[in-house]
Scaffold this motif. Structure first.
Motif, PDB file in Angstrom:
ATOM      1  N   GLU A  57     -27.048 -11.774 -33.022  1.00 24.06           N
ATOM      2  CA  GLU A  57     -26.659 -10.904 -31.898  1.00 24.06           C
ATOM      3  C   GLU A  57     -27.800 -10.784 -30.895  1.00 24.06           C
ATOM      4  N   LEU A  67     -23.211  -9.653 -36.308  1.00 21.03           N
ATOM      5  CA  LEU A  67     -23.746 -10.982 -36.013  1.00 21.03           C
ATOM      6  C   LEU A  67     -25.206 -11.031 -36.456  1.00 21.03           C
ATOM      7  N   THR A 103     -18.997 -11.002 -35.786  1.00 18.58           N
ATOM      8  CA  THR A 103     -18.671 -12.409 -36.043  1.00 18.58           C
ATOM      9  C   THR A 103     -17.352 -12.802 -35.395  1.00 18.58           C
ATOM     10  N   GLY A 149     -22.937 -11.745 -41.827  1.00 19.65           N
ATOM     11  CA  GLY A 149     -22.687 -12.310 -40.507  1.00 19.65           C
ATOM     12  C   GLY A 149     -22.587 -13.820 -40.441  1.00 19.65           C
TER      13      GLY A 149
END
Length: 330
Positions: free
Chosen positions: A155, A142, A198, A133
């Motif tokens: 995230e 993420l 991403t 990520g």
């Protein structure tokens, strides 16, 4: 699925030569080349093992009875270190941040070392592995954690942090002038659908940042900022630098590679203050014997040679700073 990533170690020879060669000079071209084995004695530390490029060359320069302690937070880096340890029993592995260096070494009976090297920031395998990520060029979750066994992901943080906090992180750690606009865009996006990958984040940032330096992706600074914040990279560096002085034996050396201005500024200022601790007292009527004595000798900085930059463009922004411990007691 196992994927092999190509990793080219930045400033390989210069960094290790700085630790083991008494003739080291940042202005000499030979420092960027392999040198005849010096068989250096003592204990050395690689605080950022990565995939072991610096460690392998350093081992070739060390005496059979020397020891090399390697640190890394990344579980995959630790796996690579274990493979090296199986080949060379001089290697001792510690899965943890380099900021724990002093405590971990003390716990193993090591109070002083002859050399410490750090290659700051993110490694090429971490960038190239989309599942980590870190890359705004490859689709992946993420995450952005150096140590995937602990801490919150990018995230999770982006889903819960308030706009002001996101703005401050992107501004302070990414030196991004569009930080407020990016934070507002993140807030607006998560009201409709979460940022999960991403490319979700990279495309959102690109829609806000309309201008950027030539050759730089609009999301570069934002990704850098979030990564540095989540992994507490600058705080970890500050803690580590303060312990280096107590760990280095007299004439022991530190060699630190930085890739962006925030890290390099910390290293530069640390060396300058330790090398000239009386600077702030210079205007006071004090005898020289009353002035604080230097704890470090600044051996200067160097960057990648032209040939290295051409072969490995990621080395373009790398700065290596070297300092040597004096005899002055803390």
């Amino acid at each position: 699925m196992n994927t092999t990533f190509t990793h080219t170690t930045v400033l390989l020879h210069a960094t290790v030569n700085a630790l083991v060669s008494r003739d080291f000079n940042v202005k000499a071209s030979w420092i960027h080349e392999p040198i005849e084995s010096s068989k250096a004695q003592g204990v050395y530390v690689d605080g950022t093992f990565g995939r072991g490029g610096h460690s392998r060359y350093l081992l070739s320069q060390l005496a059979p009875e020397a020891k090399l302690f390697v640190f890394d937070k990344d579980p995959l880096a630790i796996q690579a270190a274990q493979q090296l340890q199986a080949e060379d029993k001089r290697v001792h592995i510690i899965h943890g941040p380099f900021s724990s260096m002093k405590e971990e070494l003390y716990a193993r009976g090591i109070e002083t070392v002859q050399g410490i090297m750090l290659d700051l920031g993110i490694s090429s395998p971490q960038i190239d592995d989309a599942s980590r990520g870190f890359s705004f060029m490859r689709e992946g979750p993420l995450d952005m954690r150096m140590d995937t066994t602990r801490g919150i992901t990018a995230e999770e943080w982006l889903a819960t942090a308030d706009v002001e906090h996101i703005k401050e992180v992107i501004k302070n750690y990414g030196e991004e002038r569009f930080a407020f606009q990016i934070a507002k865009a993140i807030e607006g996006r998560r009201k409709s659908s979460p940022l999960r990958t991403t490319l979700d984040l990279a495309e959102l940032v690109a829609s806000v940042v309309r201008t950027r330096e030539k050759g730089q992706h609009p999301a570069t600074r934002t990704f850098q900022a979030i990564r540095i914040y989540l992994n507490e990279e600058l705080e970890e560096l500050s803690r580590t630098l303060s312990s280096v002085l107590s760990l280095l034996a007299p004439e022991g050396r530190m060699a630190i590679i930085s890739f962006h201005s925030l890290e390099d500024r910390k290293v530069k200022q640390f060396i300058a203050q330790a090398a000239n601790p009386g600077a702030e007292l210079a205007k006071l009527p004090l005898r020289e014997s009353e002035m604080p004595q230097p704890l470090l000798k600044n051996l200067g900085k160097t960057t990648a040679a032209k040939e290295e930059v051409e072969a490995n463009p990621r080395s373009r922004s790398a700065i290596l700073r070297v300092a040597q411990r004096t005899e002055t007691a803390l």
